[in-house]
Design a protein around this motif. Structure first.
Motif, PDB file in Angstrom:
ATOM      1  N   VAL A   1      31.279 -68.199  -4.721  1.00 45.51           N
ATOM      2  CA  VAL A   1      31.821 -67.125  -5.550  1.00 45.51           C
ATOM      3  C   VAL A   1      33.274 -67.463  -5.893  1.00 45.51           C
ATOM      4  CG1 VAL A   1      32.370 -64.670  -5.708  1.00 45.51           C
ATOM      5  CG2 VAL A   1      30.330 -65.420  -4.471  1.00 45.51           C
ATOM      6  N   ILE A   2      33.576 -67.439  -7.180  1.00 48.94           N
ATOM      7  CA  ILE A   2      34.923 -67.720  -7.664  1.00 48.94           C
ATOM      8  C   ILE A   2      35.518 -66.420  -8.176  1.00 48.94           C
ATOM      9  CG2 ILE A   2      36.317 -69.048  -9.296  1.00 48.94           C
ATOM     10  CD1 ILE A   2      34.794 -70.798  -7.288  1.00 48.94           C
ATOM     11  N   GLY A   3      36.641 -66.014  -7.621  1.00 52.40           N
ATOM     12  CA  GLY A   3      37.357 -64.827  -8.086  1.00 52.40           C
ATOM     13  C   GLY A   3      38.411 -65.231  -9.094  1.00 52.40           C
ATOM     14  N   VAL A   4      38.394 -64.610 -10.261  1.00 51.83           N
ATOM     15  CA  VAL A   4      39.339 -64.929 -11.327  1.00 51.83           C
ATOM     16  C   VAL A   4      40.133 -63.669 -11.652  1.00 51.83           C
ATOM     17  CG1 VAL A   4      39.612 -65.727 -13.695  1.00 51.83           C
ATOM     18  CG2 VAL A   4      37.773 -66.659 -12.266  1.00 51.83           C
ATOM     19  N   VAL A   5      41.434 -63.742 -11.488  1.00 57.07           N
ATOM     20  CA  VAL A   5      42.319 -62.639 -11.849  1.00 57.07           C
ATOM     21  C   VAL A   5      43.164 -63.135 -13.008  1.00 57.07           C
ATOM     22  CG1 VAL A   5      44.158 -61.110 -11.069  1.00 57.07           C
ATOM     23  CG2 VAL A   5      42.369 -61.822  -9.465  1.00 57.07           C
ATOM     24  N   SER A   6      43.058 -62.475 -14.160  1.00 56.36           N
ATOM     25  CA  SER A   6      43.815 -62.923 -15.335  1.00 56.36           C
ATOM     26  C   SER A   6      44.923 -61.925 -15.654  1.00 56.36           C
ATOM     27  CB  SER A   6      42.897 -63.134 -16.537  1.00 56.36           C
ATOM     28  OG  SER A   6      42.246 -61.948 -16.891  1.00 56.36           O
ATOM     29  N   PRO A   7      46.069 -62.436 -16.123  1.00 60.81           N
ATOM     30  CA  PRO A   7      47.220 -61.587 -16.431  1.00 60.81           C
ATOM     31  C   PRO A   7      47.081 -60.912 -17.787  1.00 60.81           C
ATOM     32  CG  PRO A   7      47.760 -63.856 -16.874  1.00 60.81           C
ATOM     33  CD  PRO A   7      46.357 -63.850 -16.311  1.00 60.81           C
ATOM     34  N   TRP A   8      48.067 -60.124 -18.133  1.00 62.00           N
ATOM     35  CA  TRP A   8      48.039 -59.364 -19.375  1.00 62.00           C
ATOM     36  C   TRP A   8      48.208 -60.250 -20.601  1.00 62.00           C
ATOM     37  CZ3 TRP A   8      52.272 -59.760 -22.495  1.00 62.00           C
ATOM     38  CH2 TRP A   8      53.432 -60.260 -21.915  1.00 62.00           C
ATOM     39  N   ASN A   9      48.904 -61.376 -20.465  1.00 61.52           N
ATOM     40  CA  ASN A   9      49.108 -62.243 -21.620  1.00 61.52           C
ATOM     41  C   ASN A   9      48.019 -63.310 -21.659  1.00 61.52           C
ATOM     42  OD1 ASN A   9      50.086 -63.423 -19.294  1.00 61.52           O
ATOM     43  ND2 ASN A   9      51.742 -64.494 -20.289  1.00 61.52           N
ATOM     44  N   TRP A  10      47.431 -63.517 -22.800  1.00 59.40           N
ATOM     45  CA  TRP A  10      46.344 -64.470 -22.997  1.00 59.40           C
ATOM     46  C   TRP A  10      45.158 -64.169 -22.079  1.00 59.40           C
ATOM     47  CZ3 TRP A  10      47.024 -67.318 -27.213  1.00 59.40           C
ATOM     48  CH2 TRP A  10      48.316 -67.555 -27.640  1.00 59.40           C
TER      49      TRP A  10
ATOM     50  N   ALA B   1      43.758 -58.019 -16.129  1.00 64.03           N
ATOM     51  CA  ALA B   1      44.845 -57.039 -16.012  1.00 64.03           C
ATOM     52  C   ALA B   1      44.384 -55.702 -16.583  1.00 64.03           C
ATOM     53  CB  ALA B   1      46.072 -57.542 -16.755  1.00 64.03           C
ATOM     54  N   PRO B   2      44.834 -54.599 -15.999  1.00 65.86           N
ATOM     55  CA  PRO B   2      44.388 -53.277 -16.453  1.00 65.86           C
ATOM     56  C   PRO B   2      44.633 -53.005 -17.931  1.00 65.86           C
ATOM     57  CG  PRO B   2      45.595 -53.083 -14.397  1.00 65.86           C
ATOM     58  CD  PRO B   2      45.726 -54.506 -14.846  1.00 65.86           C
ATOM     59  N   THR B   3      45.661 -53.598 -18.506  1.00 65.25           N
ATOM     60  CA  THR B   3      45.972 -53.355 -19.919  1.00 65.25           C
ATOM     61  C   THR B   3      45.087 -54.154 -20.864  1.00 65.25           C
ATOM     62  OG1 THR B   3      47.674 -55.061 -19.809  1.00 65.25           O
ATOM     63  CG2 THR B   3      48.378 -52.774 -19.462  1.00 65.25           C
ATOM     64  N   THR B   4      44.233 -55.026 -20.322  1.00 67.16           N
ATOM     65  CA  THR B   4      43.393 -55.873 -21.177  1.00 67.16           C
ATOM     66  C   THR B   4      41.906 -55.636 -20.978  1.00 67.16           C
ATOM     67  OG1 THR B   4      43.342 -57.676 -19.565  1.00 67.16           O
ATOM     68  CG2 THR B   4      45.149 -57.681 -21.151  1.00 67.16           C
TER      69      THR B   4
END
Length: 100
Positions: free
Chosen positions: A32-41, A65-68
């Motif tokens: 299992v790979i967990g991916v957390v992405s930021p708000w930009n890109w 990110a919550p905004t995306t």
């Protein structure tokens, strides 16, 4: 790019730069790979990690990110329509407050 890499995971022998040596590859999924992405890109930063992970046979849990979350949900729908096995790719969204 990840799709092209996936073509080489069947244990093929790529060409060696030295005539007296062979190059061997082995496909070993990590799990299992967990991916957390930021708000930009949000698309590209997430996809740069989960596309190769899926191609290598791993399960992916993506937390943008919550905004995306709205735009990332669209990409998740596209992946779901690609016919992936159930549970192989999961999108998890939240407020980002850590449950506080």
């Amino acid at each position: 790019m990840a799709g092209e890499d996936a073509k080489r995971m069947a244990g093929m022998l790529p060409a060696s730069t030295s005539a007296d040596r062979r190059v061997l590859t082995a496909r070993v999924p990590l799990g299992v790979i967990g991916v957390v992405s930021p708000w930009n890109w949000p698309y590209t930063m997430g996809a740069e990690i989960f596309a190769p992970a899926l191609a290598a046979g791993n399960t992916v849990v993506w937390v943008p990110a919550p905004t995306t979350t709205a735009c990332c949900a669209l990409l998740a729908e596209i992946l779901a329509s690609a016919g992936l096995p159930s549970g192989l790719f999961q999108l998890r969204v939240g407020s980002g407050s850590g449950g506080r």
